[in-house]
Scaffold this active site. Sequence first.
Site, PDB file in Angstrom:
ATOM      1  N   GLY A   1       0.831  -1.221   0.000  1.00  0.00           N
ATOM      2  CA  GLY A   1       0.000   0.000   0.000  1.00  0.00           C
ATOM      3  C   GLY A   1       0.853   1.254   0.000  1.00  0.00           C
ATOM      4  O   GLY A   1       2.078   1.205   0.128  1.00  0.00           O
TER       5      GLY A   1
ATOM      6  N   ASP B   1       4.323  -4.685  -7.461  1.00  0.00           N
ATOM      7  CA  ASP B   1       3.691  -3.456  -6.968  1.00  0.00           C
ATOM      8  C   ASP B   1       4.252  -2.222  -7.674  1.00  0.00           C
ATOM      9  O   ASP B   1       3.740  -1.115  -7.473  1.00  0.00           O
ATOM     10  CB  ASP B   1       3.858  -3.316  -5.449  1.00  0.00           C
ATOM     11  CG  ASP B   1       5.302  -3.476  -5.015  1.00  0.00           C
ATOM     12  OD1 ASP B   1       5.875  -4.545  -5.252  1.00  0.00           O
ATOM     13  OD2 ASP B   1       5.869  -2.515  -4.452  1.00  0.00           O
ATOM     14  N   ASN B   2       5.281  -2.406  -8.473  1.00  0.00           N
ATOM     15  CA  ASN B   2       5.824  -1.290  -9.251  1.00  0.00           C
ATOM     16  C   ASN B   2       5.518  -1.471 -10.730  1.00  0.00           C
ATOM     17  O   ASN B   2       6.203  -0.906 -11.589  1.00  0.00           O
ATOM     18  CB  ASN B   2       7.331  -1.171  -9.032  1.00  0.00           C
ATOM     19  CG  ASN B   2       7.671  -0.791  -7.596  1.00  0.00           C
ATOM     20  OD1 ASN B   2       6.834  -0.226  -6.890  1.00  0.00           O
ATOM     21  ND2 ASN B   2       8.876  -1.103  -7.160  1.00  0.00           N
TER      22      ASN B   2
ATOM     23  N   ARG C   1       3.337  13.679  -7.928  1.00  0.00           N
ATOM     24  CA  ARG C   1       3.415  12.764  -9.061  1.00  0.00           C
ATOM     25  C   ARG C   1       2.067  12.711  -9.765  1.00  0.00           C
ATOM     26  O   ARG C   1       1.023  12.688  -9.116  1.00  0.00           O
ATOM     27  CB  ARG C   1       3.809  11.380  -8.541  1.00  0.00           C
ATOM     28  CG  ARG C   1       3.881  10.333  -9.607  1.00  0.00           C
ATOM     29  CD  ARG C   1       4.697   9.147  -9.155  1.00  0.00           C
ATOM     30  NE  ARG C   1       4.001   8.318  -8.176  1.00  0.00           N
ATOM     31  CZ  ARG C   1       4.498   7.182  -7.711  1.00  0.00           C
ATOM     32  NH1 ARG C   1       5.678   6.751  -8.105  1.00  0.00           N
ATOM     33  NH2 ARG C   1       3.842   6.487  -6.818  1.00  0.00           N
TER      34      ARG C   1
HETATM   35  P1  AMP Z   1       8.858   1.280  -3.322  1.00  0.00           P
HETATM   36  O1  AMP Z   1      10.255   1.042  -2.940  1.00  0.00           O
HETATM   37  O2  AMP Z   1       8.565   2.725  -3.614  1.00  0.00           O
HETATM   38  O3  AMP Z   1       8.359   0.414  -4.400  1.00  0.00           O
HETATM   39  O4  AMP Z   1       8.003   0.964  -2.008  1.00  0.00           O
HETATM   40  C1  AMP Z   1       7.700  -0.332  -1.551  1.00  0.00           C
HETATM   41  C2  AMP Z   1       6.756  -0.228  -0.388  1.00  0.00           C
HETATM   42  O5  AMP Z   1       7.419   0.375   0.743  1.00  0.00           O
HETATM   43  C3  AMP Z   1       5.516   0.619  -0.630  1.00  0.00           C
HETATM   44  O6  AMP Z   1       4.459   0.059   0.097  1.00  0.00           O
HETATM   45  C4  AMP Z   1       5.914   1.961  -0.078  1.00  0.00           C
HETATM   46  O7  AMP Z   1       4.803   2.743   0.279  1.00  0.00           O
HETATM   47  C5  AMP Z   1       6.720   1.538   1.144  1.00  0.00           C
HETATM   48  N1  AMP Z   1       7.686   2.572   1.541  1.00  0.00           N
HETATM   49  C6  AMP Z   1       8.819   2.917   0.895  1.00  0.00           C
HETATM   50  N2  AMP Z   1       9.455   3.909   1.549  1.00  0.00           N
HETATM   51  C7  AMP Z   1       8.710   4.210   2.627  1.00  0.00           C
HETATM   52  C8  AMP Z   1       8.831   5.148   3.715  1.00  0.00           C
HETATM   53  N3  AMP Z   1       9.848   5.995   3.804  1.00  0.00           N
HETATM   54  N4  AMP Z   1       7.845   5.155   4.638  1.00  0.00           N
HETATM   55  C9  AMP Z   1       6.813   4.320   4.560  1.00  0.00           C
HETATM   56  N5  AMP Z   1       6.643   3.419   3.586  1.00  0.00           N
HETATM   57  C10 AMP Z   1       7.565   3.351   2.628  1.00  0.00           C
HETATM   58 MG    MG Z   2       6.616   1.008  -5.189  1.00  0.00          MG
END
Ligand code: AMP
Ligand code: MG
Length: 492
Positions: free
Chosen positions: A88, A250-251, A174
């Site tokens: 999420g 998720d990406n 974004r």
């Molecule tokens: P991502 O690396 O952007 O694909 O993020 C993977 C997951 O980790 C997603 O659910 C993001 O919302 C969560 N996430 C990444 N960085 C943070 C952060 N600094 N605080 C809270 N959630 C994070």
């Molecule tokens: Mg992500």
Amino acid sequence: MTAPFPFDNTYARLPERFFARLAPTPVRAPTLIRLNRPLAWDLGLDADWLASEEGVETLAGKSVPTGTESIATAYAGHQFGGFVPQLGDGRAILLGEVVDRNGLRRDIQLKGSGPTPFSRRGDGRAALGPVLREYVVSEAMAALGIPTTRALAAVLTGEKVFREEALPGAVLTRVASSHIRVGTFQFFAAREDTEGLRLLADHVIARHYPKAAQAENPCRALLDAVIHAQATLIPQWLLVGFIHGVMNTDNTSIAGETIDYGPCAFLDAYDPAAVFSAIDHHGRYAYANQPVIAHWNLTRLAECLLPLLSGDEALAIAQAEEALGAFAPTFDNAYRAGLRRKLGLLSERDGDPELGRDLLQLMAADGADFTLTFRALSEGASDAAGELPARKHFKDLVAFDAWAARWRRRLAPEGMDDVVRQQAMQAVNPAYIPRNHRIEAVIRAAVDRNDFGPFEELLSVLSKPFEHRESDADYAKPPEASERVHQTFCGT
Ligand code: AMP
Ligand code: MG
């Protein structure tokens, strides 16, 4: 005052289990780093208001315009192959949707806007470096003509975030066709929530693939459309040397846009096995593995859709397999067509894929710069007899000359004017890409010296990637050995 964002929300109309309703967490002292005025115009937003004190407070999540129904969306996902049933928006808030000047619905999301119920152990914040990286790379991808989320604005929060060190906090605004991911479907499938899946599928069809609604089996048509979107997106990455770095489910955007720029990178020297991401220990997301992974991710999507494809499980599986079978030929067609265009070939002949492949093999063997080599080929294309400028990027000149002779023989029956061919090649072979060392320099200047000049300059260079400018010649160059970036970090 008229509403600054003419929101017309549809996702927030879905059942409550699709998201959490909450507002961004206010920050201390927001300041604007940059507003993307042309994008604001496309979105029908008032750029002057966005740049005003009130606008910047909104872009930083300090205040929320009246009438906003902000949400953090729920999704799941396979991260490096391991399933996580709940991810999420952990550091992002969807402010709402607007319909742009072309009639397209676009999400407006703040990234780095504070904790949400999905934050797990994260702080919900973003550091300045990754915000600048996403801004630069997403806007560069857009200028290269590659489907991508966009950057509307970057702001400093006036607060520190703590990673390995204290860093300036920032928020990226974004813009996406939607933020729905393969992982969004996985969220409902993992809960055996078939009604949720159906509502999500209907939403996606109405929003992204309206023709699917008329198909005999709309869910099958939806799966076909998402597969087509990804199978035509990934070749575009390969053809500019882009490595996403974290192709988790998720990406992976359902709309087929490049999304979630983390430890992404661009090839300098051509190397199909290139990996930059510090967290990709086994090269799962290496440059040349990206089509394999896209197909793997789409297989996860197809699994989620099985209950909607048919009430009969065997039939549903047959439908899913048939749909997935289209990935490889669609990918191959798109990749080959793109490679032909990079080589200045407008017609299609036997042997073309081998001609392209053999050039890439020589480039890999000699460590030739991917972008410069293709750009140099375009430059040589108008002078059929002279020495090819691309020659200087190779070490094995006998092998290159043999290849160049083959290429020239192949160009002959194209019957195209040399100058026209050169223009056509230059229109697909960029002179400027967001080279890793340039992005690193932009981040260092901003974080260490509060100097955003290099950021502005790089954005300006990359906004016209196909047009050579003598004044920007340095930006076309690969890194010196001392400037080379070996690893990229998500920095979340
Ligand atoms: P991502 O690396 O952007 O694909 O993020 C993977 C997951 O980790 C997603 O659910 C993001 O919302 C969560 N996430 C990444 N960085 C943070 C952060 N600094 N605080 C809270 N959630 C994070
Ligand atoms: Mg992500």
